[in-house]
Design a protein around this motif. Structure first.
Motif, short mmCIF file in Angstrom:
data_model
loop_
_atom_site.label_atom_id
_atom_site.label_comp_id
_atom_site.label_asym_id
_atom_site.label_seq_id
_atom_site.Cartn_x
_atom_site.Cartn_y
_atom_site.Cartn_z
N LYS A 78 114.75 3.44 69.53
CA LYS A 78 115.61 4.36 68.78
C LYS A 78 114.98 6.11 68.38
N ASN A 79 113.65 5.99 69.68
CA ASN A 79 113.25 7.12 69.91
C ASN A 79 113.73 8.45 70.31
N PHE A 80 114.76 8.97 69.42
CA PHE A 80 116.10 9.78 70.28
C PHE A 80 114.92 11.26 70.60
N LYS A 81 114.14 11.55 69.62
CA LYS A 81 113.47 12.89 70.10
C LYS A 81 112.45 12.65 71.21
N GLU A 82 112.12 11.54 71.71
CA GLU A 82 111.34 10.93 72.97
C GLU A 82 112.03 11.57 74.06
N ALA A 83 113.37 10.53 73.95
CA ALA A 83 114.21 10.83 74.86
C ALA A 83 114.36 11.73 75.31
N ASN A 84 114.77 13.05 74.38
CA ASN A 84 115.73 14.69 74.71
C ASN A 84 114.33 14.86 75.56
N ARG A 85 112.68 15.21 74.72
CA ARG A 85 111.28 15.28 75.35
C ARG A 85 111.88 15.11 76.80
N THR A 86 111.82 13.70 77.42
CA THR A 86 111.47 13.06 78.41
C THR A 86 112.47 14.19 79.84
N ALA A 87 113.63 13.99 78.96
CA ALA A 87 115.39 14.75 80.78
C ALA A 87 114.45 15.70 80.58
N ASN A 88 113.89 16.50 79.35
CA ASN A 88 113.77 17.64 79.76
C ASN A 88 112.40 18.20 80.98
N ILE A 218 121.22 12.30 74.87
CA ILE A 218 120.07 12.83 75.31
C ILE A 218 120.54 14.49 75.44
N ARG A 219 119.61 15.42 74.56
CA ARG A 219 120.56 16.76 74.79
C ARG A 219 119.03 17.40 75.56
#
Length: 457
Positions: A78-88, A218-219
Motif C-alpha cells: 500500500k505504498n502508492f507514493k513509491e509505486a508512482n515513483r517507480t513508474a516514472n 499509478i499516476r
C-alpha cells in the motif's frame, strides 16, 4: 492479486501474455520466412543480427522485470507514493536504454558483422537490417516499459492487445516492404527491419494510451520529473541481474555463431532458424513468467505464504507441460519445420539432427525458467544471474567448442542438453535455499507491516 484463487489468477494474468507472445513468436518466424526467400545469405545475416536484437530486448525486459517487481511489491505494501515513483523512473530508464543502442547503431552496425564473417553479401545484408533495428528501435523500449506498468497492476489483457497489434502489423507489412507489393518499392532485408520497427512504434503508442486511460493504480507524470536514485537502485537491484541473464544469451549466441561459421555458414543459418522456431515454445512459458512475477511479488509484500507456494507449483506445472509438448514437436517434425524456411537439402540434413538434439534440453528448461522467475520475484535475482552465467558461458560455450573440435557438427549440438542439466541442478539448489529463507517462515498471522522500510521521499 491477494484474494482471487491462485490458479485462476495465474491464468487470467498469464493468458493474455501467452497469446501476445505466441503472436510475437509468429511474427519473428514470418520475418525469417520472407527473408529466406531472398536467399540463404540474407537469412544468415538476419540470424547473425539476433544477438544485438536480443540484447535490446534483454535490457528492456530486464529493466521491466525490476519495474514490475518493485511496483507490485509497493502496491502490496500500500505504498502508492513509491509505486508512482517507480513508474516514472522506469520510463526514464527505458529512454536511456534506447540511447545506448542508438549510438551503437550509428557507429557499430557494419563492424558487428565484419568481425563475424568476411562474406560480403552477409555483411551488407546484416548492416542494412541492424542499422534500422537499432537506430529506429525506441519502440521496443517504450512498448516493454509501458506494458510492464500494465502487468504490475493486473491489466495484462491490454498488453495482449499492444503486442498482438504490433505483431500483426509487422506480419502484414513484411511482404509488402520486402517484395514491393501494392506499389511500394522492394526493400529486401531493409523492408523486414522497417516492418519490425513500425510494429513496435504502434504497440508502444497503444501501451501509452492504455496506461493513461485505464491504469488508475499509478499516476504517470513526467512534469517536473527528477530521477530518484533510491528508486532506480530498487529497480536495478532486480533488473540488472535480469538484464545480465538475458544479455548472456546474446554472448552465447554470438559465440556459437562464431563456432558454427568456422564449420559451415549453413550451420549458422540452421542455428538462426532454431532460435526462431524455439520461440514458439519458449514464448508461452515467458508469458507465464510475466504473469507470475507480480503475483509472487505482491503476495510477498502482503506476507501471504500459501499463495506464493501455490503460484510456484502452478507455474512449474504449466511450464513443464508446454516444454514437453515442444520437445515432441521438434522430435517428430524437424524436416517439416525446416522446410518452412526454404531449406536446401544440406540445410535439412544438418538441421534435422540439430533440432532433435537441442530440443532434449526443453525437458528441464521449464523448471529453470520458473525457478528464475521465483528468485526474481523474491528479490534474489543474483542467484538467477549466476545460474544463467554458469549455463551459457561456463558450460555451454566451452562444451560447444570442445565438441566441435572432437566431432564437428555431429557433436556440437549436444552442448545444449549438457548445459541444461547443469542449469537444473543449480536451479534446484537455489530455489530450495531461497524458499526456506524468504517464504517458509512467513505467517498470515504476522503484523501487516512492509517487509522492507518505506522508500525515502
Amino acid at each position: 492479486m491477494g484474494t482471487m484463487p491462485v490458479n485462476r489468477l495465474l491464468i487470467s494474468m498469464s493468458l493474455p501474455m501467452v497469446v501476445a507472445m505466441v503472436i510475437q513468436a509468429l511474427y519473428n518466424i514470418v520475418d525469417s520466412l520472407f527473408v529466406a526467400r531472398l536467399g540463404e545469405d540474407a537469412l544468415t545475416a538476419v540470424s547473425l543480427a539476433f544477438p544485438i536484437q536480443n540484447a535490446m530486448i534483454a535490457i528492456a525486459t530486464g529493466t521491466g522485470v525490476g519495474i514490475n517487481a518493485l511496483l507490485s511489491k509497493s502496491l502490496g505494501e500500500k505504498n502508492f507514493k513509491e509505486a508512482n515513483r517507480t513508474a516514472n523512473n522506469g520510463i526514464f530508464l527505458g529512454f536511456l536504454s534506447y540511447l545506448l543502442f542508438l549510438v551503437f547503431g550509428l557507429i557499430g552496425s557494419r563492424w558487428f558483422f565484419a568481425i563475424q564473417t568476411d562474406i560480403g553479401p552477409i555483411v551488407d545484408y546484416g548492416f542494412d537490417y541492424l542499422f534500422i533495428i537499432t537506430v529506429a528501435g525506441f519502440g521496443v523500449f517504450g512498448q516493454i516499459t509501458f506494458d510492464r506498468l500494465l502487468q504490475a497492476t493486473g491489466r495484462s489483457f491490454y498488453t495482449m492487445l499492444t503486442q498482438g497489434t504490433g505483431a500483426i502489423i509487422n506480419i502484414i507489412l513484411d511482404p509488402i516492404f520486402i517484395f514491393g507489393l501494392f506499389g511500394f518499392p522492394a526493400l529486401g532485408v531493409k523492408g523486414a527491419a522497417l516492418a519490425t520497427v513500425i510494429g513496435q512504434w504502434i504497440a508502444m503508442a497503444l501501451s501509452i494510451i492504455f496506461n493513461l486511460r485505464f491504469n488508475h493504480d499509478i499516476r504517470i507524470s513526467l512534469k517536473g520529473f527528477r530521477p530518484n536514485l533510491f528508486t532506480i537502485k530498487g529497480i536495478y537491484s532486480v533488473g540488472v541481474p535480469s538484464i545480465i541473464m538475458a544479455s548472456i544469451g546474446s554472448v552465447m549466441n554470438f559465440g556459437v555463431n562464431k563456432i558454427l561459421l568456422a564449420l559451415s555458414s549453413t550451420a549458422a543459418a540452421v542455428f538462426g532458424v532454431y532460435y526462431k522456431l524455439q520461440s514458439f515454445i519458449f514464448m508461452p512459458v515467458f508469458g507465464i513468467n510475466n504473469g507470475l512475477v507480480p503475483i509472487i511479488a505482491y503476495n510477498f509484500g502482503a506476507r501471504k505464504k500459501d499463495r506464493i507456494k501455490k503460484s510456484i507449483i502452478c507455474g512449474f506445472a504449466y511450464a513443464t507441460a508446454i516444454m514437453v509438448l515442444g520437445f515432441l514437436i521438434f522430435q517428430i517434425f524437424p524436416a517439416r519445420l525446416l522446410a518452412l524456411f526454404n531449406a536446401s537439402d544440406t540445410m535439412i540434413e544438418i538441421g534435422v539432427r540439430a533440432l532433435r538434439v537441442i530440443s532434449i534440453s526443453f525437458i528441464g528448461a521449464g523448471f529453470c525458467i520458473i525457478t528464475s522467475t521465483v528468485l526474481q520475484a523474491l528479490f534474489n535475482s543474483k542467484l538467477s544471474m549466476f545460474v544463467s552465467i554458469a549455463r551459457q558461458l561456463v558450460v555451454l560455450l566451452p562444451a560447444a567448442f570442445i565438441l566441435s573440435e572432437i566431432g564437428g557438427l555431429r557433436l556440437v549440438w549436444w552442448s545444449f542438453p549438457i548445459a541444461e542439466i547443469a542449469s537444473v541442478c543449480l536451479s534446484a539448489v537455489f530455489l530450495r535455499k531461497v524458499y526456506n529463507k524468504e517464504v517458509r517462515h512467513l505467517s498470515p498471522d504476522w503484523a501487516e507491516t512492509p517487509i522492507y522500510p518505506e522508500s525515502r521521499p
